[in-house]
Write an enzyme that holds these catalytic residues in place. Sequence first.
Site, short mmCIF file in Angstrom:
data_model
loop_
_atom_site.label_atom_id
_atom_site.label_comp_id
_atom_site.label_asym_id
_atom_site.label_seq_id
_atom_site.Cartn_x
_atom_site.Cartn_y
_atom_site.Cartn_z
N HIS A 140 -12.27 3.96 0.16
CA HIS A 140 -12.17 3.03 1.31
C HIS A 140 -12.83 1.69 1.00
CE1 HIS A 140 -11.58 6.54 4.36
NE2 HIS A 140 -10.42 5.95 4.09
N GLU B 172 -7.43 -4.13 5.48
CA GLU B 172 -7.41 -3.96 4.02
C GLU B 172 -6.37 -4.89 3.38
OE1 GLU B 172 -6.88 -0.07 5.23
OE2 GLU B 172 -8.49 0.78 4.03
N HIS C 230 -16.07 4.01 8.59
CA HIS C 230 -14.61 3.82 8.61
C HIS C 230 -14.02 5.16 9.06
CE1 HIS C 230 -10.62 2.43 7.02
NE2 HIS C 230 -10.44 3.73 7.14
N LEU C 231 -13.68 5.22 10.34
CA LEU C 231 -13.22 6.49 10.92
C LEU C 231 -11.75 6.39 11.28
CD1 LEU C 231 -16.25 7.04 13.36
CD2 LEU C 231 -16.03 7.76 10.97
N LYS D 299 3.08 0.73 3.25
CA LYS D 299 2.66 -0.26 4.24
C LYS D 299 2.71 -1.61 3.53
CE LYS D 299 -0.54 2.65 6.76
NZ LYS D 299 -1.89 3.17 6.62
N ASP E 142 -4.62 14.55 14.99
CA ASP E 142 -4.66 13.27 15.69
C ASP E 142 -5.73 13.32 16.78
OD1 ASP E 142 -4.08 11.13 17.49
OD2 ASP E 142 -2.08 11.01 16.63
N ARG F 55 -2.60 -2.01 -3.32
CA ARG F 55 -3.76 -1.14 -3.15
C ARG F 55 -3.65 -0.01 -4.17
NH1 ARG F 55 -5.54 2.04 2.33
NH2 ARG F 55 -7.48 2.87 1.52
N GLY G 111 -12.72 4.68 14.95
CA GLY G 111 -13.91 3.85 15.19
C GLY G 111 -13.63 2.65 16.07
N GLY H 248 -8.97 3.55 12.86
CA GLY H 248 -8.26 3.86 14.11
C GLY H 248 -9.15 4.54 15.14
N ARG I 255 -6.41 11.43 19.22
CA ARG I 255 -5.94 11.19 20.61
C ARG I 255 -5.48 12.49 21.27
NH1 ARG I 255 -2.44 6.04 19.14
NH2 ARG I 255 -2.33 7.40 17.34
N ARG J 281 -8.45 16.74 6.04
CA ARG J 281 -9.30 17.04 4.88
C ARG J 281 -10.63 17.63 5.34
NH1 ARG J 281 -8.93 11.22 2.17
NH2 ARG J 281 -7.17 10.75 3.53
N ASN K 177 0.89 -1.17 0.00
CA ASN K 177 0.00 0.00 0.00
C ASN K 177 0.92 1.21 0.00
OD1 ASN K 177 -1.73 2.06 0.62
ND2 ASN K 177 -2.60 1.08 2.45
N ASN L 298 -7.71 8.46 10.03
CA ASN L 298 -7.20 9.75 9.58
C ASN L 298 -7.94 10.17 8.30
OD1 ASN L 298 -5.48 11.88 10.12
ND2 ASN L 298 -4.03 11.16 8.57
P1 AMP Z 1 -6.06 5.26 11.02
O1 AMP Z 1 -5.91 6.26 9.91
O2 AMP Z 1 -7.16 4.27 10.77
O3 AMP Z 1 -4.77 4.62 11.44
O4 AMP Z 1 -6.56 6.09 12.31
C1 AMP Z 1 -5.80 7.14 12.86
C2 AMP Z 1 -6.67 7.91 13.85
O5 AMP Z 1 -7.11 7.03 14.89
C3 AMP Z 1 -5.93 9.06 14.54
O6 AMP Z 1 -6.75 10.23 14.58
C4 AMP Z 1 -5.72 8.54 15.94
O7 AMP Z 1 -5.69 9.57 16.88
C5 AMP Z 1 -6.97 7.70 16.14
N1 AMP Z 1 -6.78 6.77 17.24
C6 AMP Z 1 -5.95 5.70 17.29
N2 AMP Z 1 -6.01 5.12 18.53
C7 AMP Z 1 -6.89 5.86 19.26
C8 AMP Z 1 -7.38 5.81 20.60
N3 AMP Z 1 -6.96 4.85 21.44
N4 AMP Z 1 -8.28 6.72 21.00
C9 AMP Z 1 -8.69 7.69 20.15
N5 AMP Z 1 -8.28 7.81 18.88
C10 AMP Z 1 -7.39 6.91 18.43
#
Ligand code: AMP
Length: 394
Positions: A177, A373, A204-205, A17, A279, A89, A326, A324, A281, A237, A10, A207
């Site tokens: 996605h 994926e 699908h939540l 990745k 981010d 991908r 969701g 990440g 978090r 975005r 990917n 980044n």
């Molecule tokens: P992804 O693109 O699917 O890898 O998701 C990345 C997103 O997931 C980022 O905004 C991270 O802050 C969020 N994320 C990952 N772990 C957590 C968590 N434990 N609590 C809240 N958000 C998270």
Amino acid sequence: MNTPVLFTINAGSSSIKFAIYEVAAHLQELARGQISAIGGHSHLTVHLRGALDTHQEIDTPDHSSALDAILAACAPLLEGHIIAGVGHRVVHGGTAYTTPVVITDQVLDALAQYQPLAPLHQPHNLAGIRAARHAFPDAVQVACFDTAFHRGHPWVNDTFALPREYYNRGVRRYGFHGLSYEYLSGALKREAPELHAGRVIIAHLGNGASMCAVKNGISVGSTMGFSALDGLPMGTRCGQIDPGVLLYLIQEEGMDAEALSDLLFKQSGLKGLSGISNDLRVLEASAEPAAKQAIDYFVFRIRRELGAMTPVLGGLDGLVFSGGIGENSARIRREVCAGLDWLGISLDQDANNNNARDIGTGAVRVMVIPTDEERVIARATREALEGHAPSGKQ
Ligand code: AMP
């Protein structure tokens, strides 16, 4: 004897990745990892099955050298194996590719024609393919498309209300996605067949973030459209925006295409709204009012789409959270589902706080399912290896 393995790749603008699978009765994941900051001082992380993660700093001028670095890091693992297939991908398959396809020179040329439709992703996906064809000239290479899952969209969800000639020229709601939705839809088929056969919204939540309305396993609506900008706000975005804003920015603020692209793809979303971070978090941990406002807007848009998709499906049997955010953010799931008992959505708060698989207590089943994926790409590649050559149309 050399046993066959396959690679999934990917490739993004500055990252690759990857995952490696043994082609046994079931696909056995041997390793997965990521190399980031390609084009400079890169960081390579490899997670080998049954071992600790390894980290390495290495200079990689391009995708080809990044792939070489991955191969070198995985060399001990690959001993006694032959790389029989490589699955890629690819973000855009246009209107032509509705299934994975074995990559030939002609296919590569056709995919290059879609670069204007996804200028921030497609060229890098293709760079990954070229690097892999160079590294594994004897392997079967397969392209798997993020748009393919949505190609069965009904026309009303496929078009914009522009003069028809634009639709005919490819200005359509492609949806993205798709590999994630395919994985999640397959997971439902195995463990909740009544949902798979029913009316489900998948969120699908990550980044990147989108939602998909799935009926009987088929996508009937998605929040992403012509590009991966539409729908929900994302890490950087903007999501849904009044096109009048773009006209204003061009006419009154003198923005050109490059500046607009940077604003909409890279400076907006959670990052732009909070002024703190893309981010989640970081935003969840922040006491700044702007961090809370960014989260509030994210939740507001998810709830609007939930409401908009339910009548498209003719009702709702299931809601699935993934990505990440969701999969990990109990807060987002709680806020999205708050006060929706009238829709049949209510949460078991303990289950939600524990990221349990089933978190709902109402008529609508609410699930948290980690997406994969890479596995979808690996399955398509294995099918090609087994002689069921995917026959993506052109
Ligand atoms: P992804 O693109 O699917 O890898 O998701 C990345 C997103 O997931 C980022 O905004 C991270 O802050 C969020 N994320 C990952 N772990 C957590 C968590 N434990 N609590 C809240 N958000 C998270």
